[in-house]
Design a protein around this motif. Sequence first.
Motif, PDB file in Angstrom:
ATOM      1  N   UNK A 189       0.824  -1.205   0.000  1.00 42.38           N
ATOM      2  CA  UNK A 189       0.000   0.000   0.000  1.00 42.38           C
ATOM      3  C   UNK A 189       0.865   1.265   0.000  1.00 42.38           C
ATOM      4  N   UNK A 190       1.997   1.184  -0.658  1.00 43.98           N
ATOM      5  CA  UNK A 190       2.838   2.367  -0.842  1.00 43.98           C
ATOM      6  C   UNK A 190       2.045   3.516  -1.452  1.00 43.98           C
ATOM      7  N   UNK A 191       1.200   3.225  -2.436  1.00 40.01           N
ATOM      8  CA  UNK A 191       0.429   4.280  -3.090  1.00 40.01           C
ATOM      9  C   UNK A 191      -0.526   4.984  -2.138  1.00 40.01           C
ATOM     10  N   UNK A 192      -0.958   4.316  -1.079  1.00 38.36           N
ATOM     11  CA  UNK A 192      -1.818   4.978  -0.090  1.00 38.36           C
ATOM     12  C   UNK A 192      -1.094   6.153   0.548  1.00 38.36           C
ATOM     13  N   UNK A 193       0.186   5.958   0.864  1.00 36.81           N
ATOM     14  CA  UNK A 193       0.968   7.036   1.481  1.00 36.81           C
ATOM     15  C   UNK A 193       1.269   8.142   0.479  1.00 36.81           C
ATOM     16  N   UNK A 194       1.643   7.755  -0.737  1.00 40.06           N
ATOM     17  CA  UNK A 194       2.006   8.744  -1.752  1.00 40.06           C
ATOM     18  C   UNK A 194       0.805   9.614  -2.097  1.00 40.06           C
ATOM     19  N   UNK A 195      -0.341   8.992  -2.319  1.00 37.78           N
ATOM     20  CA  UNK A 195      -1.532   9.767  -2.701  1.00 37.78           C
ATOM     21  C   UNK A 195      -2.044  10.613  -1.546  1.00 37.78           C
ATOM     22  N   UNK A 196      -1.918  10.098  -0.318  1.00 31.29           N
ATOM     23  CA  UNK A 196      -2.294  10.904   0.845  1.00 31.29           C
ATOM     24  C   UNK A 196      -1.410  12.139   0.933  1.00 31.29           C
ATOM     25  N   UNK A 197      -0.108  11.968   0.796  1.00 31.93           N
ATOM     26  CA  UNK A 197       0.821  13.097   0.884  1.00 31.93           C
ATOM     27  C   UNK A 197       0.553  14.108  -0.212  1.00 31.93           C
ATOM     28  N   UNK A 198       0.309  13.645  -1.427  1.00 31.40           N
ATOM     29  CA  UNK A 198       0.036  14.553  -2.538  1.00 31.40           C
ATOM     30  C   UNK A 198      -1.232  15.366  -2.284  1.00 31.40           C
ATOM     31  N   UNK A 199      -2.279  14.704  -1.795  1.00 27.79           N
ATOM     32  CA  UNK A 199      -3.542  15.407  -1.531  1.00 27.79           C
ATOM     33  C   UNK A 199      -3.372  16.419  -0.408  1.00 27.79           C
ATOM     34  N   UNK A 200      -2.711  16.035   0.665  1.00 25.26           N
ATOM     35  CA  UNK A 200      -2.524  16.948   1.790  1.00 25.26           C
ATOM     36  C   UNK A 200      -1.696  18.162   1.385  1.00 25.26           C
ATOM     37  N   UNK A 201      -0.670  17.949   0.565  1.00 24.52           N
ATOM     38  CA  UNK A 201       0.149  19.066   0.095  1.00 24.52           C
ATOM     39  C   UNK A 201      -0.664  20.004  -0.785  1.00 24.52           C
ATOM     40  N   UNK A 202      -1.495  19.448  -1.649  1.00 25.18           N
ATOM     41  CA  UNK A 202      -2.341  20.313  -2.485  1.00 25.18           C
ATOM     42  C   UNK A 202      -3.276  21.161  -1.629  1.00 25.18           C
ATOM     43  N   UNK A 203      -3.672  20.627  -0.489  1.00 25.42           N
ATOM     44  CA  UNK A 203      -4.569  21.361   0.410  1.00 25.42           C
ATOM     45  C   UNK A 203      -3.822  22.351   1.293  1.00 25.42           C
ATOM     46  N   UNK A 204      -2.491  22.392   1.176  1.00 22.68           N
ATOM     47  CA  UNK A 204      -1.712  23.356   1.930  1.00 22.68           C
ATOM     48  C   UNK A 204      -1.166  22.861   3.250  1.00 22.68           C
ATOM     49  N   UNK A 205      -1.315  21.572   3.524  1.00 23.29           N
ATOM     50  CA  UNK A 205      -0.790  21.031   4.784  1.00 23.29           C
ATOM     51  C   UNK A 205       0.723  20.855   4.708  1.00 23.29           C
ATOM     52  N   UNK A 206       1.354  20.889   5.858  1.00 23.49           N
ATOM     53  CA  UNK A 206       2.793  20.620   5.952  1.00 23.49           C
ATOM     54  C   UNK A 206       2.996  19.112   6.038  1.00 23.49           C
ATOM     55  N   UNK A 207       3.657  18.544   5.058  1.00 31.78           N
ATOM     56  CA  UNK A 207       3.784  17.087   4.966  1.00 31.78           C
ATOM     57  C   UNK A 207       5.240  16.694   4.757  1.00 31.78           C
ATOM     58  N   UNK A 208       5.684  15.726   5.541  1.00 30.62           N
ATOM     59  CA  UNK A 208       6.987  15.091   5.321  1.00 30.62           C
ATOM     60  C   UNK A 208       6.718  13.628   4.984  1.00 30.62           C
ATOM     61  N   UNK A 209       7.077  13.223   3.774  1.00 32.86           N
ATOM     62  CA  UNK A 209       6.908  11.836   3.344  1.00 32.86           C
ATOM     63  C   UNK A 209       8.279  11.190   3.245  1.00 32.86           C
ATOM     64  N   UNK A 210       8.494  10.167   4.051  1.00 34.91           N
ATOM     65  CA  UNK A 210       9.766   9.435   4.047  1.00 34.91           C
ATOM     66  C   UNK A 210       9.517   8.042   3.483  1.00 34.91           C
ATOM     67  N   UNK A 211      10.037   7.778   2.297  1.00 36.79           N
ATOM     68  CA  UNK A 211       9.920   6.455   1.685  1.00 36.79           C
ATOM     69  C   UNK A 211      11.254   5.742   1.857  1.00 36.79           C
ATOM     70  N   UNK A 212      11.246   4.687   2.643  1.00 39.92           N
ATOM     71  CA  UNK A 212      12.472   3.955   2.945  1.00 39.92           C
ATOM     72  C   UNK A 212      12.723   2.891   1.878  1.00 39.92           C
ATOM     73  N   UNK A 213      13.886   2.936   1.223  1.00 43.40           N
ATOM     74  CA  UNK A 213      14.188   1.945   0.181  1.00 43.40           C
ATOM     75  C   UNK A 213      14.158   0.513   0.720  1.00 43.40           C
ATOM     76  N   UNK A 214      13.574  -0.367  -0.069  1.00 42.21           N
ATOM     77  CA  UNK A 214      13.594  -1.821   0.166  1.00 42.21           C
ATOM     78  C   UNK A 214      12.863  -2.261   1.429  1.00 42.21           C
ATOM     79  N   UNK A 215      12.054  -1.410   2.022  1.00 41.46           N
ATOM     80  CA  UNK A 215      11.353  -1.805   3.240  1.00 41.46           C
ATOM     81  C   UNK A 215       9.896  -2.164   2.961  1.00 41.46           C
TER      82      UNK A 215
END
Length: 329
Positions: free
Chosen positions: A277-303
Amino acid sequence: MNQIRSIIRPLLAVSGALLRRVVRRLLCGPAVASWSWGVELRVVALRAFVAAGAGQGSGQGRRRFEERLDPPLPRRLRGLVEVERGEVGGVSGEWMRRTGFDDTATLLYLHGGAYISGNPATHRQFAARLTWAAATRTFVLDYRLAPEHRFPAGLDDTIAAYLALISSGVDAESLFVAGDSAGGGLACALLLRLKDEGRPLPAGAVLFSPYTDLEHTGASISANAATDYLPLTMGDAQPNTLYLGDHDPRDPLVSPMYGDFSGLPPLLIFAGSREMILDDSIRLAEKARRDGAEVTLHIEPDMMHVWPAIVPGHPASLRALAITAEFVK
């Protein structure tokens, strides 16, 4: 007899899966080049255990197994973190505190389990590590689960506990909410509902592999099926009806990636590059950023999904806890 079967079945499934993976790795190499034997076998064992529970429909066999769990704290934290049963807002759970410290930040932690499994005991070791690293007083909420208690029961419990913390004198500016998987989605739903009701908002939210799309539409579900432990049936792209019933799966309070994040506090989101469900995090972060929220998305390689709880000694897990500690400060 049924209770014995509910315990034996997942254990047999895990044993068989481990044996097959050992043979496969010896012949073909690791599933992911960077994975050690320990990491790979842990993912395989979890996949077999979760799949065995999912095969029983509502996951009641898995829940019966989980209800018997009473794990000790991680060895290095024994004597350093205290755990006691408690109740907040009429909802039971576990309080965790660092022994001898008067920590001022409070963390409301929401466990994962697809809204049908999990409890404070299943997440005790990870919550203890998080409590120690982030220097918080932590309450791990034992919210009601589906299918006996469908939406919005778990969210109602979360709201009740959060508001009770505020009423007890906890300052919203020192209160954080966190969760993994379904608990991460529930944390987002809490923020959205608090905003809609004009309630005080927490200082921030920490989301570990949040489950934010209950329709299961993300391409990563199929793309990462071989390197994660979530039930492969998620790839059928059927909504989580055990939790939803006949409720709209695009309601932001069940699938927060459709929510309005304007005016909400900062979000710290962790996701593994190999999780379904990697896309759940990516799409959530994208939507929140478009709405003006402060978002830090950390995608850890190979995890994989919620890796800080699955491989706690891994450098990637220690890194996630350090980032969380800095965020809470």
